[in-house]
Design a protein around this motif. Sequence first.
Motif, mmCIF file in Angstrom:
data_model
loop_
_atom_site.group_PDB
_atom_site.id
_atom_site.type_symbol
_atom_site.label_atom_id
_atom_site.label_comp_id
_atom_site.label_asym_id
_atom_site.label_seq_id
_atom_site.Cartn_x
_atom_site.Cartn_y
_atom_site.Cartn_z
ATOM 1 N N VAL A 32 0.880 -1.174 0.000
ATOM 2 C CA VAL A 32 0.000 0.000 0.000
ATOM 3 C C VAL A 32 0.915 1.221 0.000
ATOM 4 C CG1 VAL A 32 -1.813 1.275 1.180
ATOM 5 C CG2 VAL A 32 -1.768 -1.223 1.317
ATOM 6 N N LYS A 33 0.738 2.088 -0.975
ATOM 7 C CA LYS A 33 1.630 3.254 -1.057
ATOM 8 C C LYS A 33 0.975 4.394 -1.826
ATOM 9 C CE LYS A 33 4.105 1.320 -5.044
ATOM 10 N NZ LYS A 33 5.433 0.893 -5.548
ATOM 11 N N ALA A 34 1.544 5.578 -1.659
ATOM 12 C CA ALA A 34 1.042 6.769 -2.346
ATOM 13 C C ALA A 34 1.467 6.747 -3.805
ATOM 14 C CB ALA A 34 1.576 8.030 -1.667
ATOM 15 N N GLY A 35 0.650 7.374 -4.652
ATOM 16 C CA GLY A 35 0.958 7.466 -6.071
ATOM 17 C C GLY A 35 0.038 8.463 -6.743
ATOM 18 N N MET A 48 -2.105 15.961 -0.501
ATOM 19 C CA MET A 48 -1.520 14.808 0.171
ATOM 20 C C MET A 48 -0.687 15.276 1.361
ATOM 21 S SD MET A 48 0.957 11.819 -1.412
ATOM 22 C CE MET A 48 -0.236 11.335 -2.670
ATOM 23 N N GLU A 49 -0.967 14.679 2.509
ATOM 24 C CA GLU A 49 -0.257 15.073 3.726
ATOM 25 C C GLU A 49 0.696 13.950 4.149
ATOM 26 O OE1 GLU A 49 -0.391 17.933 5.112
ATOM 27 O OE2 GLU A 49 -2.175 18.829 4.182
ATOM 28 N N PRO A 50 1.949 14.297 4.486
ATOM 29 C CA PRO A 50 2.869 13.269 4.982
ATOM 30 C C PRO A 50 2.420 12.751 6.344
ATOM 31 C CG PRO A 50 3.848 15.451 5.195
ATOM 32 C CD PRO A 50 2.563 15.635 4.441
ATOM 33 N N GLY A 51 2.758 11.497 6.627
ATOM 34 C CA GLY A 51 2.386 10.932 7.922
ATOM 35 C C GLY A 51 2.224 9.434 7.846
ATOM 36 N N PHE A 85 4.104 14.718 -5.286
ATOM 37 C CA PHE A 85 2.784 14.446 -5.862
ATOM 38 C C PHE A 85 1.877 15.673 -5.822
ATOM 39 C CE2 PHE A 85 3.789 9.884 -4.583
ATOM 40 C CZ PHE A 85 4.103 9.512 -5.876
ATOM 41 N N ASN A 86 1.963 16.474 -4.778
ATOM 42 C CA ASN A 86 1.158 17.698 -4.712
ATOM 43 C C ASN A 86 1.548 18.672 -5.816
ATOM 44 O OD1 ASN A 86 -0.373 16.915 -2.490
ATOM 45 N ND2 ASN A 86 1.100 17.740 -1.025
ATOM 46 N N GLU A 87 2.831 18.718 -6.128
ATOM 47 C CA GLU A 87 3.311 19.601 -7.194
ATOM 48 C C GLU A 87 2.720 19.197 -8.548
ATOM 49 O OE1 GLU A 87 5.598 22.676 -8.982
ATOM 50 O OE2 GLU A 87 5.187 22.237 -6.872
ATOM 51 N N ARG A 88 2.511 17.895 -8.731
ATOM 52 C CA ARG A 88 2.029 17.387 -10.022
ATOM 53 C C ARG A 88 0.514 17.284 -10.103
ATOM 54 N NH1 ARG A 88 6.078 12.139 -10.478
ATOM 55 N NH2 ARG A 88 8.052 13.278 -10.618
ATOM 56 N N ASP A 89 -0.173 17.356 -8.967
ATOM 57 C CA ASP A 89 -1.628 17.182 -8.950
ATOM 58 C C ASP A 89 -2.305 18.388 -9.604
ATOM 59 O OD1 ASP A 89 -4.398 17.061 -8.230
ATOM 60 O OD2 ASP A 89 -3.878 15.671 -6.626
#
Length: 358
Positions: free
Chosen positions: A199-202, A267-270, A302-306
């Motif tokens: 399970v990971k961010a993408g 997207m928030e880190p954590g 990812f926030n930069e590209r969203d």
Amino acid sequence: MKTNNKKIRIILVMILWLCSVVGFNQVQADETHNENSFKYKVIFPDNQMEENIGYYHLKMKPDQEQIVQIEMTNPGTKKTAVGISLNGTKTNANGVIEYGDTSIKNDTSVKFDFTDIVSAPKKVELNPGETKTLEIKIKMPKTSFNGVVTGGVQMIQEGQNKVENKGGSMVLNEYAYVVGMVLQESDEKVTPKLKLNSVKAGQSNYKNMVYVNYSNIEAAYVDNMTTEVQITKKGSDAVIYERKQAKMRMAPNSFISFPVGMNGEKMEPGDYTATILVTADNGIKEKWTKDFKISKDEADKFNERDVGLEQNKGINWLFIGLIVVGFFAVVLIVVMIMTISRKNKQKKAKKKGSKRRK
């Protein structure tokens, strides 16, 4: 006088041109359609296990060699070429099985790759009105197996027309035919088995996601699959992201990267926890709980590209510069028009005064 009017018209045209440059960006595309296509007919051999279906389902033996055929016809008036590609089945993010060309990789559970077993020419050329037979060679592994090896034979006409964007981007419309192939040796029933991988961010289409990746590690199809995912902050019961999708399938020995959207949020880190429930036919029911982490570097990237997020990227000096230049250009043009108009009035007044003195 005519010269001055001409100058005014030129200035007005310049104003319209300036507005169009600053305010509008028009993109045009040319599209053409190729009427010349091909037809095909699947020729089923004696070891075809099912009738009245559009794909091969063959009963094979270990180390068996066989050639199956597809009849191809060019009904058009121009010579054509058809590209042939062979592909093992994969499962896409929507739970749809892909038999054609795809960028999805093989799952690690694959024991016998379809493309190692099946071979075919890469191209078939057809003259106008010509019919040819595409021969597809099957060479089964010496080692016997239970379950199925699956894939597809993709046929795509070469030289299909493109839709090109004059601004530099391109959209390509191509039509392909795919004939599925299922290779089976034993009648022994194989039950699918699911295994959680990660399970990971993408991202998907430039939108932030969490991907739940799991595999079907057996040589059997998964049918009528439902996947439900809930994402929480680690240690919390409050669900922040969730998704449920039904009526999905999985190819034998394949994985799925199931995306869970973030509702357009940043997207928030954590540290997070994913609770996953997957059910399917044959009594399949798997429930997993998986902790995962989103780093600050991942979140920033990812926030930069969203494309759905409003980015605070500082002042756009180029845009401000264009506005300032445009403003002063319009002011200058207006002053020029007023000056020309005033001079015209002065000339008219002088002419009237000279006539009176006479």
